[in-house]
Design an enzyme around this catalytic site. Sequence first.
Site, PDB file in Angstrom:
ATOM      1  N   HIS A 100       0.845  -1.563  -0.233  1.00 31.16           N
ATOM      2  CA  HIS A 100      -0.078  -0.045  -0.007  1.00 31.16           C
ATOM      3  C   HIS A 100       0.548   1.101  -0.095  1.00 31.16           C
ATOM      4  CE1 HIS A 100      -3.118   2.612   1.535  1.00 31.16           C
ATOM      5  NE2 HIS A 100      -2.077   3.526   2.268  1.00 31.16           N
ATOM      6  N   GLU A 101       2.106   1.209   0.551  1.00 31.03           N
ATOM      7  CA  GLU A 101       2.770   2.531   1.081  1.00 31.03           C
ATOM      8  C   GLU A 101       3.736   2.248  -0.756  1.00 31.03           C
ATOM      9  OE1 GLU A 101       2.365   4.606   3.139  1.00 31.03           O
ATOM     10  OE2 GLU A 101       0.932   3.770   4.587  1.00 31.03           O
ATOM     11  N   HIS A 104       1.593   4.294  -3.177  1.00 34.39           N
ATOM     12  CA  HIS A 104       1.750   6.062  -2.361  1.00 34.39           C
ATOM     13  C   HIS A 104       3.614   6.322  -3.737  1.00 34.39           C
ATOM     14  CE1 HIS A 104      -1.576   6.005  -1.028  1.00 34.39           C
ATOM     15  NE2 HIS A 104      -1.795   5.820   0.273  1.00 34.39           N
ATOM     16  N   ASP A 130     -34.908 -37.838  -6.686  1.00 32.54           N
ATOM     17  CA  ASP A 130     -34.099 -38.862  -8.645  1.00 32.54           C
ATOM     18  C   ASP A 130     -35.056 -39.198  -9.207  1.00 32.54           C
ATOM     19  OD1 ASP A 130     -31.578 -38.864  -6.718  1.00 32.54           O
ATOM     20  OD2 ASP A 130     -31.533 -40.889  -5.491  1.00 32.54           O
TER      21      ASP A 130
END
Length: 426
Positions: free
Chosen positions: A21-22, A25, A220
């Site tokens: 995530h960082e 950035h 069935d």
Amino acid sequence: MLYWLGVAAFALAILISVSLHEAGHMITAKRFGMKVTRYFVGFGPTVFSFRRGETEYGLKAIPLGGFCKIVGMTPQDDDVAPEDQPRAMWRFPVWKRTIVMSAGSITHFLLALVATWIAAFTFGLQNTSYPVTTADQLKERPVIDAPACVWAGTAPAGATADNCKPGVNGAIAGPAYAAGIRDGDLITNVGGTTITTYGDLVNKIRSLPAGKVAFEYTRDGVPGKAEVNLVSAERAAITDESDDAKTTTVSIAAIGWDDPAVPGIIKYNAASAVPATFDYGWYLVENTFEALKRIPDKIPALWHSITGDERDPNTPISVVGASRLGGEALANGVPQLFLTIFISLNVFIGIFNLLPLLPLDGGHIAIAWYERARSWLYARLKKPDPGRVDYYKLMPVTYAVILIGGAFTLLTVTADIVNPITIFNR
């Protein structure tokens, strides 16, 4: 041992996703020419660091996230050197700042998409059209499951299908099962009334007095008949799933909806997994917003779970709780659940970070576009540009968000330690 290895593995997976995530950035900021001075994984004392170009990279002692320092995120930053002023983030066009600030959440979404695609052709994905709610099940074909043992009243604490014994703790033999009806039977007629949906079936049974009633079914492809001895029991309205739902005495056959023709999990190949990935991703986005709206209503239940009440499985969890669930998944040989929790958590973190609140990324994005819209409006009104938003004036709101967020995090972490949500009985 496998449980704790799973807990550690999940915590590591989340740490890696937050670090990426960082990195999102940092990479986008560098690409646009902004100056990034620091990129660290973790918080607290520095374990080691090194410098490459103008950026210091490193690892800190407390592995609870990460950060990157972009010069001049706000006009009020007072640590920008004179030579770095042209590269201060706040001086860049709003669209570039939007990309940089949203890159972290986009990274979480990409991680979730890749993990979902892998899950789609390895373990399979949850069928997003599966009727989860009772209201949806009532519209389905009346294909049923018929347990051999049920509780006529409220099930005792710790009750499971495995420890249900007729005649013990108020348990009784399942009336439908005792009459010869089995899981997967399609009920076609009850007491002379044609049944077309599961809702028709429930309503018809509850409208009858206790006692023997004729059932017709198909198994069935072969039709059959049975005489079910309905019993009286206290039940809430079929669509009322609230904790304080009022009950009345009705007749029951002890059957539920379960249609094998409607799969809970669908497995895809590598190609068909692509559209399925986006469909499932959107399903998670919708459910994440629903979960966010329910958070205020769940806070009392969280508090009560700490003070001794049973933990509501629908209450929010922290990274601690998610890691414990990941450990349970691996310990019980269900790696697909580990992956599903990882996917869901990344979607949640990605959306949460885009909420228009400081200090979240979405707060910075909202301010940037507010400034842009305000400047455009003042220009049309032929008034002087009011300039940038003063972040210092927003500090009380920011501190309030941090305080509330911190208190909520402490509450969820405490609940996940003293009274965690569990999926399997360990």
